[in-house]
Scaffold this motif. Structure first.
Motif, PDB file in Angstrom:
ATOM      1  N   ASN A  74     -26.291 -19.092 -12.620  1.00 24.94           N
ATOM      2  CA  ASN A  74     -25.732 -19.765 -13.793  1.00 24.94           C
ATOM      3  C   ASN A  74     -24.750 -18.846 -14.527  1.00 24.94           C
ATOM      4  N   THR A 119     -26.153 -27.981 -10.546  1.00 25.29           N
ATOM      5  CA  THR A 119     -26.065 -27.838 -11.996  1.00 25.29           C
ATOM      6  C   THR A 119     -25.125 -26.705 -12.367  1.00 25.29           C
ATOM      7  N   ALA A 120     -25.226 -25.581 -11.639  1.00 26.16           N
ATOM      8  CA  ALA A 120     -24.361 -24.436 -11.917  1.00 26.16           C
ATOM      9  C   ALA A 120     -22.899 -24.786 -11.669  1.00 26.16           C
ATOM     10  N   GLU A 167     -31.695 -25.551  -5.426  1.00 23.15           N
ATOM     11  CA  GLU A 167     -31.930 -26.722  -6.264  1.00 23.15           C
ATOM     12  C   GLU A 167     -31.040 -26.706  -7.505  1.00 23.15           C
ATOM     13  N   TYR A 168     -30.723 -25.507  -7.981  1.00 22.05           N
ATOM     14  CA  TYR A 168     -29.958 -25.392  -9.217  1.00 22.05           C
ATOM     15  C   TYR A 168     -28.447 -25.319  -8.974  1.00 22.05           C
ATOM     16  N   GLY A 227     -29.726 -25.115 -18.987  1.00 21.02           N
ATOM     17  CA  GLY A 227     -29.948 -25.727 -17.687  1.00 21.02           C
ATOM     18  C   GLY A 227     -31.169 -25.195 -16.972  1.00 21.02           C
ATOM     19  N   GLY A 263     -21.654 -27.673 -11.857  1.00 17.32           N
ATOM     20  CA  GLY A 263     -21.290 -28.644 -12.885  1.00 17.32           C
ATOM     21  C   GLY A 263     -20.863 -28.018 -14.202  1.00 17.32           C
ATOM     22  N   LEU A 264     -21.036 -26.684 -14.322  1.00 17.43           N
ATOM     23  CA  LEU A 264     -20.580 -25.987 -15.525  1.00 17.43           C
ATOM     24  C   LEU A 264     -19.061 -25.869 -15.587  1.00 17.43           C
ATOM     25  N   THR A 299     -34.708 -27.231 -16.147  1.00 18.22           N
ATOM     26  CA  THR A 299     -35.068 -27.431 -14.738  1.00 18.22           C
ATOM     27  C   THR A 299     -36.364 -26.738 -14.341  1.00 18.22           C
TER      28      THR A 299
END
Length: 223
Positions: free
Chosen positions: A130, A7-8, A3-4, A101, A10-11, A105
Motif C-alpha cells: 500500500n 485495492t492497492a 488479495e490486497y 484499506g 485502486g489508489l 480488509t
C-alpha cells in the motif's frame, strides 16, 4: 498480499490527484515527495495543503493534521492486542504504515490470528505494498503536473479531491449536519488571523456531528 493488490492499485486516481494538487499548489517535486513520505495520508496532505501554501503557523498545520487523522488513534487502539508482543520498532513501523484499506480488509483476521509471525506478515505485507503504490502513484501525479502548462489552474485539484472523498460520507443526518456546520463556520471565520477559521470549523463540525448523532440515538432508544 495478492488479495490486497487490487485495492492497492485502486489508489492510483487518489494518489495521482494528490500529487498533482501538491505540485499545483506550488511545491517542488522534492517538497511534494517529502510531504508524501512524512505525512503518508491523503486526507491530511490535502487538508493541510491550503494551510502550508498560505503561510499558516506550524502549530495550526500540525493540529489540523492530527484532527484529520484522528481515526488512526482508534485504529491503533483496535489493533493494539495484535501487536502486544512485538518490538517497539515494529510497532512504530506498523503505526507509520497504517492505512484505511488494510484496516478494512485485515483487521478482523489480525485480531483472530494467534500466531505472531503470521499476524505481522498479514499486516506488513499489504501495508508495505500500500505504501509503495501510494508513493509511486503520487510521484506519477507530481511529474504529470510538471508537464502541464504553467497557466493551467491545477491547484484546485486539492479541493476537488477532498470533495470526492467527503461527499460519499454525507449519507445520514449527523454527517450532513457536521458538513453544514463546518462550511458555515469556515465562511464566517475565514478572515481570522493565522487561519484559525480552519481549525475552528473542523472542531465545530465534529461537535455538531457528535451532538446530532447522540440526539438521534437517544430518540431511537426512547421510541
Amino acid at each position: 498480499m495478492a488479495e490486497y493488490t487490487p485495492t492497492a492499485i485502486g489508489l492510483f486516481p487518489w494518489a495521482a490527484a494528490t500529487g498533482m494538487a501538491m505540485h499545483g499548489a506550488g511545491l517542488t517535486v522534492t517538497e511534494s515527495m517529502g510531504m508524501s513520505l512524512i505525512v503518508f495520508g491523503g486526507t491530511a496532505q490535502l487538508g493541510t495543503l491550503p494551510l502550508v501554501t498560505s503561510g499558516a503557523s506550524y502549530w495550526l498545520i500540525v493540529c489540523t493534521a492530527l484532527i484529520l487523522n484522528m481515526r488512526f488513534f482508534i485504529y491503533s487502539a483496535a489493533l493494539a492486542p495484535a501487536f502486544a508482543a512485538a518490538r517497539k520498532k515494529t510497532r512504530l513501523l506498523a503505526g507509520y504504515l497504517m492505512s484505511d484499506g488494510v484496516m478494512a480488509t485485515f483487521s478482523a483476521r489480525l485480531l483472530a490470528e494467534r500466531d505472531q509471525d503470521k499476524r505481522l506478515g498479514m499486516y506488513m505485507g499489504p501495508s508495505l505494498l500500500n505504501w509503495l503504490c501510494w508513493q509511486l502513484f503520487t510521484l506519477v501525479g507530481i511529474l504529470a503536473g510538471t508537464l502541464l502548462p504553467a497557466h493551467w489552474p491545477i491547484g484546485f485539484l486539492a479541493t476537488i479531491s477532498l470533495l470526492m472523498l467527503a461527499t460519499p460520507m454525507i449519507s445520514n443526518l449527523p454527517m450532513a449536519a457536521a458538513a453544514t456546520a463546518t462550511a458555515v463556520v469556515l465562511i464566517l471565520l475565514h478572515s481570522l488571523p493565522f487561519r484559525l477559521g480552519f481549525l475552528l470549523a473542523i472542531l465545530a463540525g465534529m461537535l455538531t456531528g457528535y451532538l446530532i448523532e447522540h440526539t438521534v440515538r437517544k430518540d431511537t432508544h426512547a421510541a
